[in-house]
Design a protein around this motif. Structure first.
Motif, PDB file in Angstrom:
ATOM      1  N   LYS A 146       0.828  -1.210   0.000  1.00 59.51           N
ATOM      2  CA  LYS A 146       0.000   0.000   0.000  1.00 59.51           C
ATOM      3  C   LYS A 146       0.861   1.258   0.000  1.00 59.51           C
ATOM      4  CE  LYS A 146      -3.341   2.317   3.038  1.00 59.51           C
ATOM      5  NZ  LYS A 146      -4.245   2.843   1.990  1.00 59.51           N
ATOM      6  N   ALA A 147       1.901   1.269   0.844  1.00 56.88           N
ATOM      7  CA  ALA A 147       2.798   2.425   0.917  1.00 56.88           C
ATOM      8  C   ALA A 147       3.546   2.635  -0.397  1.00 56.88           C
ATOM      9  CB  ALA A 147       3.784   2.247   2.069  1.00 56.88           C
ATOM     10  N   SER A 148       3.970   1.546  -1.036  1.00 57.56           N
ATOM     11  CA  SER A 148       4.697   1.644  -2.304  1.00 57.56           C
ATOM     12  C   SER A 148       3.825   2.258  -3.390  1.00 57.56           C
ATOM     13  CB  SER A 148       5.174   0.253  -2.740  1.00 57.56           C
ATOM     14  OG  SER A 148       6.112  -0.275  -1.824  1.00 57.56           O
ATOM     15  N   LEU A 149       2.569   1.864  -3.430  1.00 59.51           N
ATOM     16  CA  LEU A 149       1.665   2.407  -4.442  1.00 59.51           C
ATOM     17  C   LEU A 149       1.330   3.870  -4.161  1.00 59.51           C
ATOM     18  CD1 LEU A 149      -0.701  -0.635  -5.114  1.00 59.51           C
ATOM     19  CD2 LEU A 149       1.260   0.159  -6.444  1.00 59.51           C
ATOM     20  N   GLN A 150       1.309   4.258  -2.893  1.00 59.28           N
ATOM     21  CA  GLN A 150       1.105   5.671  -2.567  1.00 59.28           C
ATOM     22  C   GLN A 150       2.295   6.508  -3.045  1.00 59.28           C
ATOM     23  OE1 GLN A 150      -1.574   7.391  -1.148  1.00 59.28           O
ATOM     24  NE2 GLN A 150      -2.584   5.449  -1.660  1.00 59.28           N
ATOM     25  N   GLU A 151       3.490   5.959  -2.904  1.00 62.68           N
ATOM     26  CA  GLU A 151       4.689   6.630  -3.417  1.00 62.68           C
ATOM     27  C   GLU A 151       4.595   6.803  -4.933  1.00 62.68           C
ATOM     28  OE1 GLU A 151       9.432   5.600  -4.043  1.00 62.68           O
ATOM     29  OE2 GLU A 151       8.308   4.579  -2.465  1.00 62.68           O
ATOM     30  N   LEU A 152       4.132   5.766  -5.612  1.00 58.79           N
ATOM     31  CA  LEU A 152       3.976   5.824  -7.068  1.00 58.79           C
ATOM     32  C   LEU A 152       2.914   6.840  -7.458  1.00 58.79           C
ATOM     33  CD1 LEU A 152       4.697   4.627  -9.845  1.00 58.79           C
ATOM     34  CD2 LEU A 152       2.956   2.875  -9.441  1.00 58.79           C
ATOM     35  N   LEU A 153       1.849   6.917  -6.686  1.00 59.53           N
ATOM     36  CA  LEU A 153       0.783   7.882  -6.947  1.00 59.53           C
ATOM     37  C   LEU A 153       1.336   9.308  -6.959  1.00 59.53           C
ATOM     38  CD1 LEU A 153      -2.257   8.649  -7.203  1.00 59.53           C
ATOM     39  CD2 LEU A 153      -2.347   8.611  -4.697  1.00 59.53           C
ATOM     40  N   VAL A 154       2.179   9.609  -5.997  1.00 62.06           N
ATOM     41  CA  VAL A 154       2.780  10.949  -5.921  1.00 62.06           C
ATOM     42  C   VAL A 154       3.643  11.224  -7.149  1.00 62.06           C
ATOM     43  CG1 VAL A 154       4.369  12.418  -4.617  1.00 62.06           C
ATOM     44  CG2 VAL A 154       2.705  10.998  -3.405  1.00 62.06           C
ATOM     45  N   ASP A 155       4.364  10.213  -7.629  1.00 58.41           N
ATOM     46  CA  ASP A 155       5.197  10.391  -8.824  1.00 58.41           C
ATOM     47  C   ASP A 155       4.350  10.750 -10.042  1.00 58.41           C
ATOM     48  OD1 ASP A 155       7.683   9.952  -7.664  1.00 58.41           O
ATOM     49  OD2 ASP A 155       7.566   7.785  -7.927  1.00 58.41           O
ATOM     50  N   TYR A 156       3.223  10.066 -10.201  1.00 52.13           N
ATOM     51  CA  TYR A 156       2.339  10.384 -11.333  1.00 52.13           C
ATOM     52  C   TYR A 156       1.750  11.789 -11.183  1.00 52.13           C
ATOM     53  CZ  TYR A 156       2.265   5.811 -13.627  1.00 52.13           C
ATOM     54  OH  TYR A 156       2.603   4.681 -14.335  1.00 52.13           O
ATOM     55  N   GLU A 157       1.352  12.142  -9.984  1.00 50.29           N
ATOM     56  CA  GLU A 157       0.789  13.477  -9.764  1.00 50.29           C
ATOM     57  C   GLU A 157       1.841  14.558 -10.005  1.00 50.29           C
ATOM     58  OE1 GLU A 157      -2.684  12.373  -6.477  1.00 50.29           O
ATOM     59  OE2 GLU A 157      -0.701  13.030  -5.786  1.00 50.29           O
ATOM     60  N   ASP A 158       3.082  14.281  -9.583  1.00 43.76           N
ATOM     61  CA  ASP A 158       4.170  15.232  -9.838  1.00 43.76           C
ATOM     62  C   ASP A 158       4.408  15.400 -11.343  1.00 43.76           C
ATOM     63  OD1 ASP A 158       4.570  15.624  -7.149  1.00 43.76           O
ATOM     64  OD2 ASP A 158       6.343  14.335  -7.008  1.00 43.76           O
ATOM     65  N   TYR A 159       4.399  14.295 -12.071  1.00 42.60           N
ATOM     66  CA  TYR A 159       4.623  14.344 -13.519  1.00 42.60           C
ATOM     67  C   TYR A 159       3.583  15.254 -14.175  1.00 42.60           C
ATOM     68  CZ  TYR A 159       5.158  12.851 -18.371  1.00 42.60           C
ATOM     69  OH  TYR A 159       5.356  12.836 -19.742  1.00 42.60           O
ATOM     70  N   ILE A 160       2.335  15.085 -13.809  1.00 44.11           N
ATOM     71  CA  ILE A 160       1.264  15.893 -14.401  1.00 44.11           C
ATOM     72  C   ILE A 160       1.426  17.367 -14.027  1.00 44.11           C
ATOM     73  CG2 ILE A 160      -1.221  16.356 -14.243  1.00 44.11           C
ATOM     74  CD1 ILE A 160      -1.673  13.343 -14.098  1.00 44.11           C
ATOM     75  N   ARG A 161       1.720  17.623 -12.757  1.00 50.18           N
ATOM     76  CA  ARG A 161       1.767  19.007 -12.274  1.00 50.18           C
ATOM     77  C   ARG A 161       2.913  19.803 -12.894  1.00 50.18           C
ATOM     78  NH1 ARG A 161       2.881  17.891  -7.698  1.00 50.18           N
ATOM     79  NH2 ARG A 161       5.054  18.596  -7.587  1.00 50.18           N
TER      80      ARG A 161
END
Length: 228
Positions: free
Chosen positions: A81-96
């Protein structure tokens, strides 16, 4: 004589878990996305792929460990769960940072993505579909998949925690099975004192007596009220 319940449950393959299938889809989407849209040498490529892999692998390892230790299964599922949350932030950063658009709850594209991601659990579907999508669209699809998988992981962790509290893992079950004490002369003062002490240590006491059943019944009631 009833057959004892086995300590090792017969679990199915982790590949049959929907949450694992979702995590595998996330990994395949991320592998394609990171290598296609991030510049070669960018450390974020390895970070994103490793986070996606950790999410997938820890679900698999947790399911395998669950046969012997529910506690370990819970810990590994939380790591996923924690690993996927880390990945989520990476995708959000890419978009932003690239000025792209992250789809909001009222966006019909998000509604369509939610329906598609909820329906398709086969990674081959995504490997084919994303080759014809933009980086913005793929990132939003990945975000949608991560949110859905996170919800499933939350439910799985809740279920595992309840099961652990109710029956523990194999180690706890074996300990409980071993902790039985036969108390002879349970109708006498010494026998009752020993029964009290053993019950206080967590043993299931078995009372043996030759006479004075009322005294033993009284002891049983006291032990049940005090120790359960």
């Amino acid at each position: 004589m009833p057959t004892p319940k086995p300590f090792l449950p017969h679990g199915g393959s982790y590949k049959n878990l929907l949450v694992y299938q979702k995590a595998e889809c996330i990994y395949d989407v991320t592998y394609y996305f990171a290598h296609k849209y991030l510049e070669k040498g960018d450390r974020t490529i390895d970070q994103m792929v490793q986070a996606a892999r950790s999410g997938k692998q820890n679900i698999a390892e947790g399911a395998a460990a669950g046969n012997t230790s529910k506690e370990t299964e819970i810990k590994l599922t939380n790591v996923a769960k924690a690993s996927l949350q880390e990945l989520l932030v990476d995708y959000e950063d890419y978009i932003r940072v690239r000025g792209l658009e992250q789809w909001q709850p009222d966006d019909p594209r998000l509604a369509q993505a939610k329906r598609a991601c909820a329906t398709h659990n086969d990674s081959a579907y995504y490997r084919k579909a994303i080759t014809q999508r933009s980086d913005e669209t793929i990132a939003n699809i990945a975000i949608t998949l991560i949110h859905q998988t996170d919800w499933m992981l939350n439910k799985l962790i809740e279920k595992l925690e309840i099961k652990f509290v109710e029956s523990g893992g194999m180690r706890e079950q074996m300990t409980k099975a071993r902790k039985k004490a036969l108390i002879t002369g349970a109708s006498g003062g010494i026998g009752q004192a020993v029964a009290e002490e053993m019950a206080g240590l967590g043993y299931d006491v078995i009372l043996h007596y030759n006479s004075d059943s009322q005294s033993v019944l009284g002891l049983m009631h006291r032990l049940e009220e005090k120790y359960g």
